[in-house]
Design a protein around this motif. Sequence first.
Motif, PDB file in Angstrom:
ATOM      1  N   GLY A   1       7.690  -8.175  -1.655  1.00  0.00           N
ATOM      2  CA  GLY A   1       8.421  -7.171  -0.901  1.00  0.00           C
ATOM      3  C   GLY A   1       8.986  -6.047  -1.739  1.00  0.00           C
ATOM      4  N   VAL A   2       8.766  -6.044  -3.038  1.00  0.00           N
ATOM      5  CA  VAL A   2       9.278  -5.012  -3.937  1.00  0.00           C
ATOM      6  C   VAL A   2       8.096  -4.195  -4.443  1.00  0.00           C
ATOM      7  CG1 VAL A   2      10.576  -4.556  -6.057  1.00  0.00           C
ATOM      8  CG2 VAL A   2      11.190  -6.488  -4.602  1.00  0.00           C
ATOM      9  N   PRO A   3       8.198  -2.850  -4.473  1.00  0.00           N
ATOM     10  CA  PRO A   3       7.072  -2.048  -4.982  1.00  0.00           C
ATOM     11  C   PRO A   3       6.693  -2.463  -6.397  1.00  0.00           C
ATOM     12  CG  PRO A   3       8.701  -0.640  -3.919  1.00  0.00           C
ATOM     13  CD  PRO A   3       9.309  -2.009  -4.004  1.00  0.00           C
ATOM     14  N   VAL A   4       5.397  -2.498  -6.613  1.00  0.00           N
ATOM     15  CA  VAL A   4       4.914  -2.937  -7.933  1.00  0.00           C
ATOM     16  C   VAL A   4       5.328  -1.956  -9.019  1.00  0.00           C
ATOM     17  CG1 VAL A   4       2.686  -1.755  -7.837  1.00  0.00           C
ATOM     18  CG2 VAL A   4       2.877  -3.883  -9.088  1.00  0.00           C
ATOM     19  N   SER A   5       5.634  -0.696  -8.639  1.00  0.00           N
ATOM     20  CA  SER A   5       6.063   0.273  -9.640  1.00  0.00           C
ATOM     21  C   SER A   5       7.396  -0.092 -10.267  1.00  0.00           C
ATOM     22  CB  SER A   5       6.151   1.659  -9.003  1.00  0.00           C
ATOM     23  OG  SER A   5       7.057   1.657  -7.917  1.00  0.00           O
ATOM     24  N   SER A   6       8.167  -0.970  -9.610  1.00  0.00           N
ATOM     25  CA  SER A   6       9.414  -1.424 -10.229  1.00  0.00           C
ATOM     26  C   SER A   6       9.178  -2.567 -11.206  1.00  0.00           C
ATOM     27  CB  SER A   6      10.404  -1.859  -9.136  1.00  0.00           C
ATOM     28  OG  SER A   6       9.894  -2.978  -8.421  1.00  0.00           O
TER      29      SER A   6
ATOM     30  N   LEU B   1      -1.512   3.768 -11.002  1.00  0.00           N
ATOM     31  CA  LEU B   1      -1.088   2.479 -10.459  1.00  0.00           C
ATOM     32  C   LEU B   1      -1.095   2.585  -8.935  1.00  0.00           C
ATOM     33  CD1 LEU B   1       0.066  -0.368 -10.998  1.00  0.00           C
ATOM     34  CD2 LEU B   1       2.339   0.659 -10.941  1.00  0.00           C
ATOM     35  N   GLU B   2      -1.931   1.772  -8.293  1.00  0.00           N
ATOM     36  CA  GLU B   2      -2.027   1.814  -6.846  1.00  0.00           C
ATOM     37  C   GLU B   2      -0.781   1.198  -6.215  1.00  0.00           C
ATOM     38  OE1 GLU B   2      -5.602   0.039  -5.438  1.00  0.00           O
ATOM     39  OE2 GLU B   2      -6.860   1.705  -6.108  1.00  0.00           O
ATOM     40  N   ASP B   3      -0.428   1.773  -5.075  1.00  0.00           N
ATOM     41  CA  ASP B   3       0.765   1.293  -4.371  1.00  0.00           C
ATOM     42  C   ASP B   3       0.524  -0.097  -3.793  1.00  0.00           C
ATOM     43  OD1 ASP B   3       2.033   3.627  -4.931  1.00  0.00           O
ATOM     44  OD2 ASP B   3       1.430   4.623  -3.078  1.00  0.00           O
ATOM     45  N   SER B   4       1.402  -0.981  -4.110  1.00  0.00           N
ATOM     46  CA  SER B   4       1.377  -2.337  -3.556  1.00  0.00           C
ATOM     47  C   SER B   4       2.782  -2.920  -3.739  1.00  0.00           C
ATOM     48  CB  SER B   4       0.319  -3.215  -4.241  1.00  0.00           C
ATOM     49  OG  SER B   4       0.592  -3.341  -5.629  1.00  0.00           O
TER      50      SER B   4
ATOM     51  N   ASP C   1       3.688 -15.108 -11.767  1.00  0.00           N
ATOM     52  CA  ASP C   1       2.574 -14.178 -11.944  1.00  0.00           C
ATOM     53  C   ASP C   1       2.564 -13.226 -10.753  1.00  0.00           C
ATOM     54  OD1 ASP C   1       0.507 -15.147  -9.826  1.00  0.00           O
ATOM     55  OD2 ASP C   1       1.024 -16.983 -10.928  1.00  0.00           O
ATOM     56  N   PHE C   2       1.903 -12.136 -10.928  1.00  0.00           N
ATOM     57  CA  PHE C   2       1.726 -11.171  -9.835  1.00  0.00           C
ATOM     58  C   PHE C   2       0.472 -10.342 -10.109  1.00  0.00           C
ATOM     59  CE2 PHE C   2       4.418  -9.229 -12.991  1.00  0.00           C
ATOM     60  CZ  PHE C   2       3.930  -7.942 -13.107  1.00  0.00           C
ATOM     61  N   HIS C   3      -0.066  -9.774  -9.041  1.00  0.00           N
ATOM     62  CA  HIS C   3      -1.289  -8.986  -9.119  1.00  0.00           C
ATOM     63  C   HIS C   3      -0.974  -7.538  -8.753  1.00  0.00           C
ATOM     64  CE1 HIS C   3      -2.615 -13.129  -8.452  1.00  0.00           C
ATOM     65  NE2 HIS C   3      -3.753 -12.801  -9.044  1.00  0.00           N
TER      66      HIS C   3
ATOM     67  N   VAL D   1       8.386  -2.521 -16.695  1.00  0.00           N
ATOM     68  CA  VAL D   1       9.527  -1.701 -16.306  1.00  0.00           C
ATOM     69  C   VAL D   1      10.820  -2.504 -16.360  1.00  0.00           C
ATOM     70  CG1 VAL D   1      10.492  -0.336 -14.399  1.00  0.00           C
ATOM     71  CG2 VAL D   1       8.053  -0.233 -14.906  1.00  0.00           C
ATOM     72  N   ARG D   2      10.731  -3.788 -16.107  1.00  0.00           N
ATOM     73  CA  ARG D   2      11.920  -4.626 -16.085  1.00  0.00           C
ATOM     74  C   ARG D   2      11.707  -5.856 -16.959  1.00  0.00           C
ATOM     75  NH1 ARG D   2      12.333  -7.226 -10.187  1.00  0.00           N
ATOM     76  NH2 ARG D   2      12.531  -5.030  -9.592  1.00  0.00           N
TER      77      ARG D   2
END
Length: 940
Positions: free
Chosen positions: A487-492, A480-483, A516-518, A506-507
């Motif tokens: 304003g919140v890391p996509v890893s969350s 998973l690329e960092d993005s 939606d989000f990319h 994750v949540r």
Amino acid sequence: MRRQVLLFFSVLCLSSVLGQVSYSIPEEMAKGSLVGNIAQDLGLDVKRLQAGKARIHTGDSAEYIQLNKEKGLLIIKERIDREALCGQTTPCALHFQIALENPIEIFPITVEITDINDNAPVFEKGERRFEISESAVIGSKFMLEKAIDPDIGLNGLQSYTLKPNDHFMLKLHSQSDGGKKVEMVLQKPLDREKQEFASLLLTAIDGGEPQRSGTMQIHITVLDVNDNAPVFTQNIYKASVKENSPTGTLITKVSASDVDKGSNGEVSYVIGNSISSISKLFHVTEDGHLILNGPIDYEKAKKHEIDIEAVDRGGLSDSSKVVIDVGDINDNIPVINMISSSNSIGEDSRPNTVVAAMSVNDPDSEENGKVRCKIDRNIPFTIAPTSSNFYSIVTDSDLDRETASEYNITVTCSDEGVPSLSSSVTLTLQISDVNDNAPVFERSSYEAYIVENNTPGLSIFTVKARDADWNQNARVSYILEDSSVNGVPVSSYVSVSADSGVIHAVRSFDYEQIKDFHFRVKAQDGGSPPLSSNVTVKVMIQDQNDNPPQVLYPVQTGGSLVAEMVPRSADVGYLVTKVVAVDVDSGQNAWLSYKLQKATDRALFEVGLQNGEIRTIRQVTDKDAVKQRLTVIVEDNGQPSRSATVIVNVAVADSFPEVLSEFTDFTQDKEYNDNLTFYLVLALAVVSFLFITCLVVIISVKIYRWRQSRVMYHSNLPVIPYYPPRYSDTLGTGTLQHVYNYEVCRTTDSRKSDCKFGIAGSQNVLIMDPSSTGTMQRIQSEKSILDEPDSPLEQKPPNNDWRFTQGPRPGPSGATGGPEVAMGTGPWPQPPTEAEQLQALMAAANEVSEATATLGPGTMGLSTRYSPQFTLQHVPDYRQNVYIPGSTATLTSNPQQQQATAQQAAQQALPPPQVSAQPEPPKAAQTPASKKKSTKKEKK
């Protein structure tokens, strides 16, 4: 031997021309003898010979020379006999190649074998007989058998001697093949009458060092006169024959004539060559026909020279030579020898990379021996000649393992003979993988859908990428690329499984916060260096009907009343107001519908299903009430649907003062009625719970005490012991844990609770005063017998406030009582009967009802009496005490009754107990809320 070694060093020579190294050594060298330092002569390091797996390639011939890779030397492997190897061919040389790998290199090597005088001249026959006429003229020639010396040059046959040489002399004739024809010439007339038989010794001598020789015995018989010898018509006969001609083929015919008559003129022909191979191949008949007697091969000998002798009956002879040229035919296929080859090659190899080296040989001559090699055109390889009869297979374009992982290279070599002959060899070549392909996703972008309010860890979607490489280079990992998203890391938000590419949430998502989000997922292979590609994943949050409608108008306020006015002159369809509501959901979950749930007069108003407009459905009349209360329910279209209600107050009046007079006490009365209803229901529930609890506890205790009545105490009164919660018997030696007090204050105005946290170890008693109408007072004793846990404890008599007089004591009217005694000093009463137990239960319930009835609408102050320590050394007398199970409140009579009871107990006590006076416990202070409520009740 010393001379031989000196000769070896004298003839040893070394030459290197264009990478070709030549050596010259004598024959018959011992095994292990040094030929030359090939590493030094080729300019190579010994490590290169070892790393390149240097080896000698000799083709089909025997291997006489071996390579010492550790020292880079060429040494003798087998003893070399030049005569057996080359015969009379000069020069005699060994031709072989030294092949190296990684990279492939070929070095031609030539070792010339020089002759030493190791063979003496030898005659095939040990003796020869001649019959010579005595009339033989001087100069008559007699051909002698040639001696055979396999050596060549000076070491070969050089001269002949004949002894004794009284009548004969030797005459040598040089021939075109380098040999010498030997003739014995009569130089002195023979006389049979003097000497009929003669024996001569013919000696053949070579020119070597040391000189060697061979002998043959010649026996001569002198015959009667025959003075004419046969004569050939030609000195040299020439003929030709094709190789592989069948046996019996006539090659040519020779002819010789003898002028003598009779038996002296009869001529016979014989082959004069002493070489056995000639006699096996050819045969001459008595009439002079030369016939092929065995298989003839051009590749073994291109030309044969045969000596034909014509002999008459008188022993005279003549000789002639027959030269036979062997004609070549295309009877040999090309011979392919794979010198070196690679089993595998990397797909990143550059063009013109050598993958194999081979040699091709065709023993045929001229056109029959010219060879051309080719390979298939549909493979990325070609064959190129490197030198005479040597070829290399090289790549001619880029390789791709993903297109073809293996090639079967078939090399076909054909000569130019008629018909053409060919041979082929197949080389299997594996293409090793190189990490030259990045993982490729199945799609250029992905869209995934997930319903909001999902469980964290739920699998959303799976991305899949494939790598065309092989093995480790094709093992794909997902990252998973960092993005960031808002304003919140996509890893969350999401996570990706590195092995399977499964995307997990994750949540828990909320559609109302994010729709939606990319993010980007990178697929990386396991090569070195690794290659990667990425793809965009768009996650769409699907809405759920998780939000009820929110009413924006009319605004619902807690303190003030908002009413809509409708004039009595309003017509049908008059717009009273409009209920405005929104739903933060989307789609059909946000489609709202309005319905009239409850109304004072349903025949007067209606609500628009879609727009929420409240209109009149008939003409307003004077009979219609001024206060109209409408309850409108707003529902969405979700599954299941959610709703909200709103109360709309409508005033049917023409003037504001009329409305004001009607709605003045509306709010307060409504609020008061609601609070009153709530507390009435609560009080009923509490009383029912306490009654049932008391009943259960009393029955349980009575059963237990009935079982123990015969061995313990006796009394006429029911004993209802109660042990406060969290108290336990520690056999008079232990203590209880600290307990905290909580004070809960509730008022009728706010419906909110005020909680106060008290200190540990306080001792509180709730006194239920039937004559009191205010808040229950909290009484706290100033001193407890448990304040000092270390001091010895003694049981004290109970307070007089806890005594029952004989009059109000529960039980039958005729029960014997006697004067009251101090607590803890008199005997225990007799066990009560069943009727007395039932009366005691009813009395306790009445006391609870009276205490509960004193609760007013004011503040309820509840305190819990817990003691931090409790010792059960002496069991106190609970005969005069009645506890309410489930509560810490203790029921007592009114103050006057308590005082009278105390005085009566003091008079009847024998002896009177020494009880110190206890100060009256202060009353509990009222809270501000209770004061406010009491004031309000007094006003009412």
